[in-house]
Write a protein that holds these residues in place. Structure first.
Motif, PDB file in Angstrom:
ATOM      1  N   ASP A  41       0.829  -1.202   0.000  1.00  0.00           N
ATOM      2  CA  ASP A  41       0.000   0.000   0.000  1.00  0.00           C
ATOM      3  C   ASP A  41       0.867   1.257   0.000  1.00  0.00           C
ATOM      4  N   GLY A  42       1.901   1.269   0.863  1.00  0.00           N
ATOM      5  CA  GLY A  42       2.798   2.407   0.913  1.00  0.00           C
ATOM      6  C   GLY A  42       3.577   2.596  -0.372  1.00  0.00           C
ATOM      7  N   ALA A  43       3.769   1.492  -1.088  1.00  0.00           N
ATOM      8  CA  ALA A  43       4.496   1.570  -2.360  1.00  0.00           C
ATOM      9  C   ALA A  43       3.570   1.920  -3.516  1.00  0.00           C
ATOM     10  N   GLY A  44       2.276   2.012  -3.237  1.00  0.00           N
ATOM     11  CA  GLY A  44       1.312   2.307  -4.302  1.00  0.00           C
ATOM     12  C   GLY A  44       1.191   1.190  -5.312  1.00  0.00           C
ATOM     13  N   HIS A  45       1.348  -0.037  -4.847  1.00  0.00           N
ATOM     14  CA  HIS A  45       1.331  -1.181  -5.757  1.00  0.00           C
ATOM     15  C   HIS A  45       0.128  -2.069  -5.472  1.00  0.00           C
ATOM     16  N   THR A  46      -0.563  -2.470  -6.532  1.00  0.00           N
ATOM     17  CA  THR A  46      -1.728  -3.333  -6.405  1.00  0.00           C
ATOM     18  C   THR A  46      -1.327  -4.799  -6.551  1.00  0.00           C
ATOM     19  N   LEU A  47      -1.746  -5.605  -5.593  1.00  0.00           N
ATOM     20  CA  LEU A  47      -1.427  -7.034  -5.583  1.00  0.00           C
ATOM     21  C   LEU A  47      -2.605  -7.859  -6.088  1.00  0.00           C
ATOM     22  N   PRO A  48      -2.345  -9.098  -6.498  1.00  0.00           N
ATOM     23  CA  PRO A  48      -3.446  -9.976  -6.920  1.00  0.00           C
ATOM     24  C   PRO A  48      -4.443 -10.222  -5.795  1.00  0.00           C
ATOM     25  N   THR A  49      -3.951 -10.211  -4.545  1.00  0.00           N
ATOM     26  CA  THR A  49      -4.792 -10.378  -3.361  1.00  0.00           C
ATOM     27  C   THR A  49      -4.038  -9.811  -2.177  1.00  0.00           C
ATOM     28  N   THR A  50      -4.763  -9.347  -1.185  1.00  0.00           N
ATOM     29  CA  THR A  50      -4.122  -8.809   0.012  1.00  0.00           C
ATOM     30  C   THR A  50      -4.196  -9.791   1.177  1.00  0.00           C
ATOM     31  N   ASP A  51      -4.630 -10.991   0.922  1.00  0.00           N
ATOM     32  CA  ASP A  51      -4.609 -12.043   1.943  1.00  0.00           C
ATOM     33  C   ASP A  51      -3.256 -12.759   1.852  1.00  0.00           C
ATOM     34  N   PRO A  52      -2.437 -12.720   2.902  1.00  0.00           N
ATOM     35  CA  PRO A  52      -1.081 -13.292   2.818  1.00  0.00           C
ATOM     36  C   PRO A  52      -1.051 -14.750   2.386  1.00  0.00           C
ATOM     37  N   ALA A  53      -1.943 -15.564   2.934  1.00  0.00           N
ATOM     38  CA  ALA A  53      -1.947 -16.987   2.563  1.00  0.00           C
ATOM     39  C   ALA A  53      -2.312 -17.164   1.096  1.00  0.00           C
ATOM     40  N   ALA A  54      -3.331 -16.440   0.655  1.00  0.00           N
ATOM     41  CA  ALA A  54      -3.748 -16.533  -0.741  1.00  0.00           C
ATOM     42  C   ALA A  54      -2.665 -15.981  -1.669  1.00  0.00           C
ATOM     43  N   LEU A  55      -1.971 -14.941  -1.225  1.00  0.00           N
ATOM     44  CA  LEU A  55      -0.909 -14.366  -2.041  1.00  0.00           C
ATOM     45  C   LEU A  55       0.245 -15.354  -2.189  1.00  0.00           C
ATOM     46  N   GLY A  56       0.608 -16.009  -1.093  1.00  0.00           N
ATOM     47  CA  GLY A  56       1.653 -17.022  -1.160  1.00  0.00           C
ATOM     48  C   GLY A  56       1.305 -18.114  -2.144  1.00  0.00           C
ATOM     49  N   GLU A  61       1.543 -20.866  -7.680  1.00  0.00           N
ATOM     50  CA  GLU A  61       0.763 -21.291  -8.846  1.00  0.00           C
ATOM     51  C   GLU A  61       1.231 -20.575 -10.114  1.00  0.00           C
ATOM     52  N   SER A  62       1.531 -19.291 -10.002  1.00  0.00           N
ATOM     53  CA  SER A  62       1.960 -18.522 -11.167  1.00  0.00           C
ATOM     54  C   SER A  62       3.343 -18.947 -11.644  1.00  0.00           C
ATOM     55  N   ALA A  63       4.207 -19.328 -10.692  1.00  0.00           N
ATOM     56  CA  ALA A  63       5.565 -19.728 -11.052  1.00  0.00           C
ATOM     57  C   ALA A  63       5.625 -21.156 -11.579  1.00  0.00           C
ATOM     58  N   ASP A  64       4.621 -21.950 -11.238  1.00  0.00           N
ATOM     59  CA  ASP A  64       4.640 -23.368 -11.604  1.00  0.00           C
ATOM     60  C   ASP A  64       4.086 -23.555 -13.016  1.00  0.00           C
ATOM     61  N   SER A  65       4.784 -22.958 -13.991  1.00  0.00           N
ATOM     62  CA  SER A  65       4.264 -22.924 -15.355  1.00  0.00           C
ATOM     63  C   SER A  65       5.120 -23.684 -16.354  1.00  0.00           C
ATOM     64  N   GLY A  66       6.333 -24.073 -15.939  1.00  0.00           N
ATOM     65  CA  GLY A  66       7.254 -24.722 -16.867  1.00  0.00           C
ATOM     66  C   GLY A  66       7.968 -23.748 -17.772  1.00  0.00           C
ATOM     67  N   SER A  67       7.868 -22.455 -17.461  1.00  0.00           N
ATOM     68  CA  SER A  67       8.498 -21.422 -18.285  1.00  0.00           C
ATOM     69  C   SER A  67       9.283 -20.471 -17.401  1.00  0.00           C
ATOM     70  N   LEU A  68      10.561 -20.266 -17.700  1.00  0.00           N
ATOM     71  CA  LEU A  68      11.357 -19.326 -16.919  1.00  0.00           C
ATOM     72  C   LEU A  68      10.838 -17.908 -17.101  1.00  0.00           C
ATOM     73  N   VAL A  69      10.383 -17.569 -18.300  1.00  0.00           N
ATOM     74  CA  VAL A  69       9.870 -16.218 -18.556  1.00  0.00           C
ATOM     75  C   VAL A  69       8.679 -15.926 -17.650  1.00  0.00           C
ATOM     76  N   ARG A  70       7.726 -16.865 -17.606  1.00  0.00           N
ATOM     77  CA  ARG A  70       6.545 -16.680 -16.750  1.00  0.00           C
ATOM     78  C   ARG A  70       6.954 -16.667 -15.273  1.00  0.00           C
ATOM     79  N   TYR A  71       7.884 -17.515 -14.926  1.00  0.00           N
ATOM     80  CA  TYR A  71       8.405 -17.589 -13.563  1.00  0.00           C
ATOM     81  C   TYR A  71       8.944 -16.228 -13.133  1.00  0.00           C
ATOM     82  N   LEU A  72       9.703 -15.577 -14.018  1.00  0.00           N
ATOM     83  CA  LEU A  72      10.313 -14.298 -13.681  1.00  0.00           C
ATOM     84  C   LEU A  72       9.297 -13.172 -13.548  1.00  0.00           C
ATOM     85  N   GLU A  73       8.149 -13.317 -14.201  1.00  0.00           N
ATOM     86  CA  GLU A  73       7.132 -12.273 -14.137  1.00  0.00           C
ATOM     87  C   GLU A  73       6.588 -12.074 -12.719  1.00  0.00           C
ATOM     88  N   THR A  74       6.647 -13.113 -11.893  1.00  0.00           N
ATOM     89  CA  THR A  74       6.123 -12.990 -10.529  1.00  0.00           C
ATOM     90  C   THR A  74       6.906 -11.974  -9.708  1.00  0.00           C
TER      91      THR A  74
END
Length: 376
Positions: A41-56, A61-74
């Protein structure tokens, strides 16, 4: 060596009590989900979710794609909250605290200062902020009777053109916490030759480098890391296994397979150039796609049994939802390792550390004594 330490005995050990060496662990890939939420919030950045467990869970899930490019996007989300000195210091402090909790006694944290300038910090100020967090955490650990040594590995982004500037940054701080240099980012198409002047400067100043290679790109990237990057270690390097030929019908005793090394693998094996293997991460990014999609198909054991100097690492604890203890447990389960194997892998990492010989000797003695104590 330890005695009577079967795979079954190893599986019963609380891996967190084992002293560990962490060589390949990214600062921006090891944040606590709750910290990201707290700082966003202080950084002015919007997250996919603000629930810590759900964010983790989202990161994994986003990194588990089989692609380094997608992995790096996280990492867009973690880097966004690491743009001030206070935030960098906090992230570094918590990073080391989590290492201590996992039993790490020596760690090298790699990160790219050039990605943390949006808030107006200079390159030197970013390094100083991270060092402040490291110093605070190591002092607190020492006061609690838990010694740990942590050094910074300053990384240059391989797709940018700042290699020489970052190399000079690393050299300016070589006696103030920075122990080595690395390049990070998209590997395929952005070889070490793009930063040849940086690697040459470091070599001329006798400053160690480890180079991401043999992950998203193949054997040519490993050759370039060694020839151009003057790499003393290979970040991942797992695709060196593609230069091995395994003959299961060689007629050897006990049905053992005959392993033949190609020229790149021979060079790495014969000179015992350390491999910073990251089992869970390698599955996520598809780095071992040529071998399989399960941990027991990872060429980790092939490389270990062939005699390569393999080490165990986490890469990014947040996006792989892992620790070094978890990685050890996975290897024991997949390959039937006992505590002698875990000790050997840990001592490999001691040998590979960018630390003075006197420190490495002391670490090896302390770690071996700790393992010996497990059997009374």
């Amino acid at each position: 060596m330890t005695e009577n330490l079967s795979p079954a005995a190893a599986a019963e050990v609380d891996y967190r009590v084992l002293p560990k060496i962490s060589l390949h662990d990214h600062l921006d890939g090891g944040l606590r989900p709750a910290t990201i939420v707290d700082l966003a919030d202080g950084a002015g950045h919007t997250l996919p979710t603000t629930d810590p467990a759900a964010l983790g869970a989202w990161f994994v899930e986003s990194a588990d794609s089989g692609s380094l490019v997608r992995y790096l996007e996280t990492f867009d989300h973690t880097i966004a909250v690491m743009q001030t000195a206070d935030n960098l210091a906090r992230v570094a402090r918590e990073f080391v605290e989590d290492l201590v909790a996992d039993g790490v006694v020596y760690g090298e944290v790699r990160w790219a200062p050039e990605q943390h300038l949006r808030g107006g910090l200079t390159l030197d100020e970013t390094v100083e902020a991270v060092q402040a967090g490291i110093d605070e955490a190591t002092a607190a650990a020492r006061a609690d009777g838990r010694d740990i040594l942590v050094g910074q590995l300053v990384s240059a982004m391989r797709q940018a053109d700042n290699g020489l500037e970052i190399a000079r940054l690393a050299l300016r701080h070589r006696d103030r916490g920075v122990v080595g240099f690395d390049i990070a980012g998209p590997e395929d198409g952005f070889g070490p030759a793009r930063l040849a002047d940086a690697f040459d400067l470091l070599a001329q100043n006798l400053f160690p480098a480890t180079v991401h290679a043999g992950e998203a790109a193949g054997l040519d990237s490993i050759t370039e890391a060694l020839a151009v990057g003057h790499a003393l270690r290979l970040g991942h390097g797992v695709r060196i296994a593609e230069d091995l030929t395994v003959d299961f019908d060689a007629g050897l005793e006990d049905g053992a397979a005959l392993v033949t090394c190609g020229p790149v693998a021979s060079w790495v094996l014969d000179r015992q150039i350390p491999l910073e293997l990251c089992p869970s991460s390698n599955l996520q990014t598809g780095a071992i796609a040529a071998f399989g999609t399960r941990l027991d198909q990872h060429p980790f054991d092939l490389l270990y049994q062939t005699g390569f100097k393999v080490t165990v690492n986490t890469d990014n604890r947040l996006v792989s939802n892992t620790t070094l203890s978890d990685e050890m447990a996975l290897l024991v389960d997949a390959f039937g390792y006992d505590l002698d194997d875990l000790l050997a892998l840990t001592l490999n990492a001691v040998d590979a550390a960018f630390a003075p010989l006197s420190v490495r000797i002391a670490l090896a003695e302390a770690i071996t004594e700790s393992y010996d104590g497990l059997t009374g």
